[in-house]
Design a protein around this motif. Sequence first.
Motif, mmCIF file in Angstrom:
data_model
loop_
_atom_site.group_PDB
_atom_site.id
_atom_site.type_symbol
_atom_site.label_atom_id
_atom_site.label_comp_id
_atom_site.label_asym_id
_atom_site.label_seq_id
_atom_site.Cartn_x
_atom_site.Cartn_y
_atom_site.Cartn_z
ATOM 1 N N MET A 127 1.450 27.832 5.333
ATOM 2 C CA MET A 127 0.588 28.143 4.191
ATOM 3 C C MET A 127 0.422 29.650 3.993
ATOM 4 N N THR A 128 0.513 30.434 5.079
ATOM 5 C CA THR A 128 0.335 31.883 4.940
ATOM 6 C C THR A 128 1.460 32.526 4.140
ATOM 7 N N TYR A 129 2.565 31.816 3.968
ATOM 8 C CA TYR A 129 3.657 32.333 3.149
ATOM 9 C C TYR A 129 3.519 31.929 1.685
ATOM 10 N N ARG A 130 2.385 31.319 1.325
ATOM 11 C CA ARG A 130 2.024 31.013 -0.055
ATOM 12 C C ARG A 130 3.067 30.142 -0.773
ATOM 13 N N PRO A 131 3.197 28.888 -0.371
ATOM 14 C CA PRO A 131 4.122 28.008 -1.091
ATOM 15 C C PRO A 131 3.698 27.856 -2.546
ATOM 16 N N ILE A 132 4.655 27.752 -3.432
ATOM 17 C CA ILE A 132 4.329 27.572 -4.846
ATOM 18 C C ILE A 132 4.292 26.089 -5.214
ATOM 19 N N ASP A 133 4.817 25.237 -4.328
ATOM 20 C CA ASP A 133 4.820 23.805 -4.612
ATOM 21 C C ASP A 133 5.233 23.053 -3.345
ATOM 22 N N ARG A 159 0.848 -1.193 0.000
ATOM 23 C CA ARG A 159 0.000 0.000 0.000
ATOM 24 C C ARG A 159 0.886 1.246 0.000
ATOM 25 N N ILE A 160 0.538 2.195 -0.862
ATOM 26 C CA ILE A 160 1.326 3.419 -1.002
ATOM 27 C C ILE A 160 0.448 4.620 -0.671
ATOM 28 N N PHE A 161 0.977 5.514 0.159
ATOM 29 C CA PHE A 161 0.228 6.684 0.607
ATOM 30 C C PHE A 161 1.051 7.950 0.390
ATOM 31 N N GLU A 162 0.384 9.032 0.006
ATOM 32 C CA GLU A 162 1.029 10.348 0.077
ATOM 33 C C GLU A 162 1.169 10.708 1.553
ATOM 34 N N ASP A 163 2.362 11.111 1.947
ATOM 35 C CA ASP A 163 2.614 11.468 3.344
ATOM 36 C C ASP A 163 2.578 12.994 3.477
ATOM 37 N N ARG A 164 1.377 13.551 3.464
ATOM 38 C CA ARG A 164 1.204 15.009 3.459
ATOM 39 C C ARG A 164 1.897 15.675 4.639
ATOM 40 N N ASP A 165 1.908 15.042 5.796
ATOM 41 C CA ASP A 165 2.531 15.650 6.976
ATOM 42 C C ASP A 165 4.023 15.889 6.776
ATOM 43 N N ASN A 166 4.622 15.167 5.842
ATOM 44 C CA ASN A 166 6.057 15.288 5.616
ATOM 45 C C ASN A 166 6.419 15.920 4.279
ATOM 46 N N PHE A 167 5.418 16.458 3.564
ATOM 47 C CA PHE A 167 5.741 17.224 2.352
ATOM 48 C C PHE A 167 6.610 18.428 2.739
ATOM 49 N N ASP A 168 7.651 18.703 1.949
ATOM 50 C CA ASP A 168 8.436 19.924 2.138
ATOM 51 C C ASP A 168 7.736 21.089 1.445
ATOM 52 N N TYR A 169 7.679 22.231 2.116
ATOM 53 C CA TYR A 169 7.072 23.447 1.564
ATOM 54 C C TYR A 169 8.118 24.204 0.742
ATOM 55 N N LEU A 170 7.762 24.542 -0.492
ATOM 56 C CA LEU A 170 8.671 25.251 -1.384
ATOM 57 C C LEU A 170 8.152 26.652 -1.689
ATOM 58 N N TYR A 171 9.050 27.628 -1.606
ATOM 59 C CA TYR A 171 8.703 29.033 -1.839
ATOM 60 C C TYR A 171 9.708 29.656 -2.796
#
Length: 304
Positions: A286-292, A123-135
């Motif tokens: 999120m308030t810093y508006r990540p682009i990806d 089983r494969i899951f997106e691990d949203r809690d560990n996504f890196d925020y890119l700006y």
Amino acid sequence: MSQLLDYPQFSAIDMDMFQEVTQFCRSLDSGISEFSFSNIYLDSKKYQYTLSRLSPDSLILAGVSPARDFEGMNLGGRFFSIMGETPRLEVVEELFGQGYYWKNMSHQIYTQLASELEEKGYRIFEDRDNFDYLYRRTDLANLQGKSFHKKKNLVNAFTSNYASEVKPLDVYTLPAARVVLESWRKGRPEDEPGDYNQCLWALENFQTLGFSGVLVLADGVPVGFSLGEFIQGGTMFVVLYEKGINGYKGVYQFVNRAQALNLPPTVELINREQDLGNEGLRQAKMTYRPIDFTKKYLVVPAGR
């Protein structure tokens, strides 16, 4: 001579492998913040990290995770990550057979291996809690537009209330950063040190690990700092630690902007790491508006 053992043997993390692992990590294009020697070294005690060479273009990072509830599963225990090229399926299944699960699978490997793994019942899951925020570096440096209006107001409040000064983090300013860190620690509950120990270790090994950063002063008093490293050939900067002294209105916004302003123009993106599922931290990022985001995936056996 290599400091790494070949798979299936693993090496304990040691500063002697700094040059070898750093050179390897600089060749990676995954953009995953955890995949650098410094991040591995600083978290080596927390996660009991070990490393193994799978091939000239692939390393296995193994560790032990504290308890974590994810999709009804307890993911505490042994995990591995593949740094580099996509591994052979036999090796992956061998690791699963030893009780590991796969953490921080890169998007590149996901696109190449996901269908085969799912066919075999994994089983494969997106691990949203560990996504890196890119700006964008320029977004954080300029704070232009309505989206950044509140951030810019807080920066202006800081510069209006205090005589602000920004200095590079180096051998001369590291003691002042240590003062900020100790003040930050005193403002936390005794039983919740956060990342204090790792940050202290980073300051103590600042030059050895090749870090960069800024120190911020208000009326001559050190009140904040940012510390990080360059990855992806210098086009991305990862902010590893950012600390400020509460009570100085706008200090974190000012530090954030100061770091972006003091990066070379070759840096296109700033990686501010994960939110770890913390809702307050997620909202702030999120308030810093990540682009990806740098996506990461978890892979677990069907019966886990």
